[in-house]
Motif scaffolding. Sequence first.
Motif, PDB file in Angstrom:
ATOM      1  N   MET A  32       0.812  -1.206   0.000  1.00 14.64           N
ATOM      2  CA  MET A  32       0.000   0.000   0.000  1.00 14.64           C
ATOM      3  C   MET A  32       0.853   1.267   0.000  1.00 14.64           C
ATOM      4  O   MET A  32       0.495   2.259  -0.643  1.00 14.64           O
ATOM      5  CB  MET A  32      -0.939   0.006   1.209  1.00 14.64           C
ATOM      6  CG  MET A  32      -2.217  -0.763   0.974  1.00 14.64           C
ATOM      7  SD  MET A  32      -3.122  -0.135  -0.476  1.00 14.64           S
ATOM      8  CE  MET A  32      -4.661  -1.024  -0.307  1.00 14.64           C
ATOM      9  N   LEU A  33       1.953   1.252   0.712  1.00 14.17           N
ATOM     10  CA  LEU A  33       2.828   2.425   0.706  1.00 14.17           C
ATOM     11  C   LEU A  33       3.436   2.637  -0.684  1.00 14.17           C
ATOM     12  O   LEU A  33       3.542   3.774  -1.153  1.00 14.17           O
ATOM     13  CB  LEU A  33       3.926   2.273   1.756  1.00 14.17           C
ATOM     14  CG  LEU A  33       3.470   2.417   3.211  1.00 14.17           C
ATOM     15  CD1 LEU A  33       4.622   2.124   4.166  1.00 14.17           C
ATOM     16  CD2 LEU A  33       2.908   3.807   3.472  1.00 14.17           C
ATOM     17  N   ALA A  34       3.831   1.545  -1.343  1.00 16.32           N
ATOM     18  CA  ALA A  34       4.334   1.660  -2.717  1.00 16.32           C
ATOM     19  C   ALA A  34       3.239   2.177  -3.637  1.00 16.32           C
ATOM     20  O   ALA A  34       3.480   3.037  -4.505  1.00 16.32           O
ATOM     21  CB  ALA A  34       4.846   0.303  -3.198  1.00 16.32           C
ATOM     22  N   SER A  35       2.018   1.662  -3.453  1.00 16.02           N
ATOM     23  CA  SER A  35       0.877   2.133  -4.240  1.00 16.02           C
ATOM     24  C   SER A  35       0.634   3.616  -4.021  1.00 16.02           C
ATOM     25  O   SER A  35       0.308   4.353  -4.968  1.00 16.02           O
ATOM     26  CB  SER A  35      -0.369   1.328  -3.860  1.00 16.02           C
ATOM     27  OG  SER A  35      -1.521   1.817  -4.514  1.00 16.02           O
ATOM     28  N   ALA A  36       0.800   4.069  -2.782  1.00 18.45           N
ATOM     29  CA  ALA A  36       0.565   5.481  -2.455  1.00 18.45           C
ATOM     30  C   ALA A  36       1.541   6.391  -3.180  1.00 18.45           C
ATOM     31  O   ALA A  36       1.163   7.452  -3.692  1.00 18.45           O
ATOM     32  CB  ALA A  36       0.672   5.688  -0.945  1.00 18.45           C
ATOM     33  N   VAL A  37       2.812   5.995  -3.220  1.00 21.54           N
ATOM     34  CA  VAL A  37       3.826   6.809  -3.901  1.00 21.54           C
ATOM     35  C   VAL A  37       3.493   6.929  -5.387  1.00 21.54           C
ATOM     36  O   VAL A  37       3.522   8.027  -5.970  1.00 21.54           O
ATOM     37  CB  VAL A  37       5.228   6.199  -3.714  1.00 21.54           C
ATOM     38  CG1 VAL A  37       6.265   6.974  -4.530  1.00 21.54           C
ATOM     39  CG2 VAL A  37       5.618   6.203  -2.239  1.00 21.54           C
ATOM     40  N   ILE A  38       3.164   5.793  -6.019  1.00 22.91           N
ATOM     41  CA  ILE A  38       2.842   5.803  -7.446  1.00 22.91           C
ATOM     42  C   ILE A  38       1.571   6.611  -7.702  1.00 22.91           C
ATOM     43  O   ILE A  38       1.495   7.392  -8.670  1.00 22.91           O
ATOM     44  CB  ILE A  38       2.682   4.363  -7.965  1.00 22.91           C
ATOM     45  CG1 ILE A  38       3.966   3.571  -7.752  1.00 22.91           C
ATOM     46  CG2 ILE A  38       2.315   4.371  -9.452  1.00 22.91           C
ATOM     47  CD1 ILE A  38       3.826   2.078  -8.042  1.00 22.91           C
ATOM     48  N   HIS A  39       0.583   6.439  -6.836  1.00 23.69           N
ATOM     49  CA  HIS A  39      -0.687   7.149  -7.022  1.00 23.69           C
ATOM     50  C   HIS A  39      -0.497   8.659  -6.913  1.00 23.69           C
ATOM     51  O   HIS A  39      -1.115   9.432  -7.655  1.00 23.69           O
ATOM     52  CB  HIS A  39      -1.706   6.679  -5.986  1.00 23.69           C
ATOM     53  CG  HIS A  39      -3.093   7.143  -6.258  1.00 23.69           C
ATOM     54  ND1 HIS A  39      -3.545   8.393  -5.896  1.00 23.69           N
ATOM     55  CD2 HIS A  39      -4.142   6.541  -6.880  1.00 23.69           C
ATOM     56  CE1 HIS A  39      -4.800   8.539  -6.272  1.00 23.69           C
ATOM     57  NE2 HIS A  39      -5.184   7.436  -6.871  1.00 23.69           N
ATOM     58  N   ALA A  40       0.349   9.099  -5.991  1.00 24.38           N
ATOM     59  CA  ALA A  40       0.610  10.528  -5.857  1.00 24.38           C
ATOM     60  C   ALA A  40       1.258  11.088  -7.121  1.00 24.38           C
ATOM     61  O   ALA A  40       0.931  12.202  -7.557  1.00 24.38           O
ATOM     62  CB  ALA A  40       1.513  10.781  -4.650  1.00 24.38           C
TER      63      ALA A  40
END
Length: 289
Positions: free
Chosen positions: A14-22
């Motif tokens: 989820m943290l990796a997803s958050a970086v990409i999503h931002a």
Amino acid sequence: MILNTVSFLPAAMMLASAVIHAAIGLWLKKSDDKLAFRAVLALSTALLVLPFAFIIPLPAAQAWPFLIGGAVIHFVYQLSQISAFERGDMGLVYPVMRGMAPALAAGFAFLILKETLSPIELSGLLIAAFALIAFGWPSRGRPERWGSAMIFAIICGIMIAFYSVIDGAGMRIAREGQGQIWSYLVWFFLLDWVFLVPVAIYMRRNQLSTAVKGAMRSGAIAGIASLFSYGLALIAFSLAPIGPMSAMRETSVVFGAVFAAVILKEPFGQRRIILAVILSAGLIAMQFG
């Protein structure tokens, strides 16, 4: 028990997803035609996963209502996100739409999936949601078109909460019914474009070639990034409770502010530093509650 409810692997996803999503959110905000950008993004992602549709089985019958319902909700999410970004700064609308989603998702997950959180986890979730919303709240005065931007940001946040629960439930049903999640994952992306692209074609019918040409490169690259971003999120939703996982993903608010400060030279400010610390405290409470 430490790491009992929120294990390390889905949290890291989820943290990796958050970086990409931002990063995708920043790209969307900078795009000249946001509707065309999102349409190219969705179609590019569908084309990337299309070959896998011929080598994996179809999703289980009980998963299709979740796939179709998720596609409809994601369409409303896409339109409300575009409308919010067209009316307000990313630093204002992005934290509100992403920040309200975790608490709503936890509530929906409790009502629909009967998921429960410990008192410490619930406190951490509420703290994190508060910090995420406050992260983007204007510190002085209300910007122009603040009201309409907030309405679309709130609609977007509600849709994020809905699709988080629906897609998480669908992934779990796919895992239980077929022993794998890949069929659901592939068909999620195959259905993600079917509503948005026809709307974009109709809305841009008088300048379709220009709109597509302008959004092609950035939208296609963002489509690849989106495949990784929401693919990781869907897997994490299938492995851990949706409320805490949703809050983990919405740390994209902080990453987005950092990207905006570094790339767009927007101020980060002392208030956001304090809120980032509060957000971290809420996430730690969820992790170890």
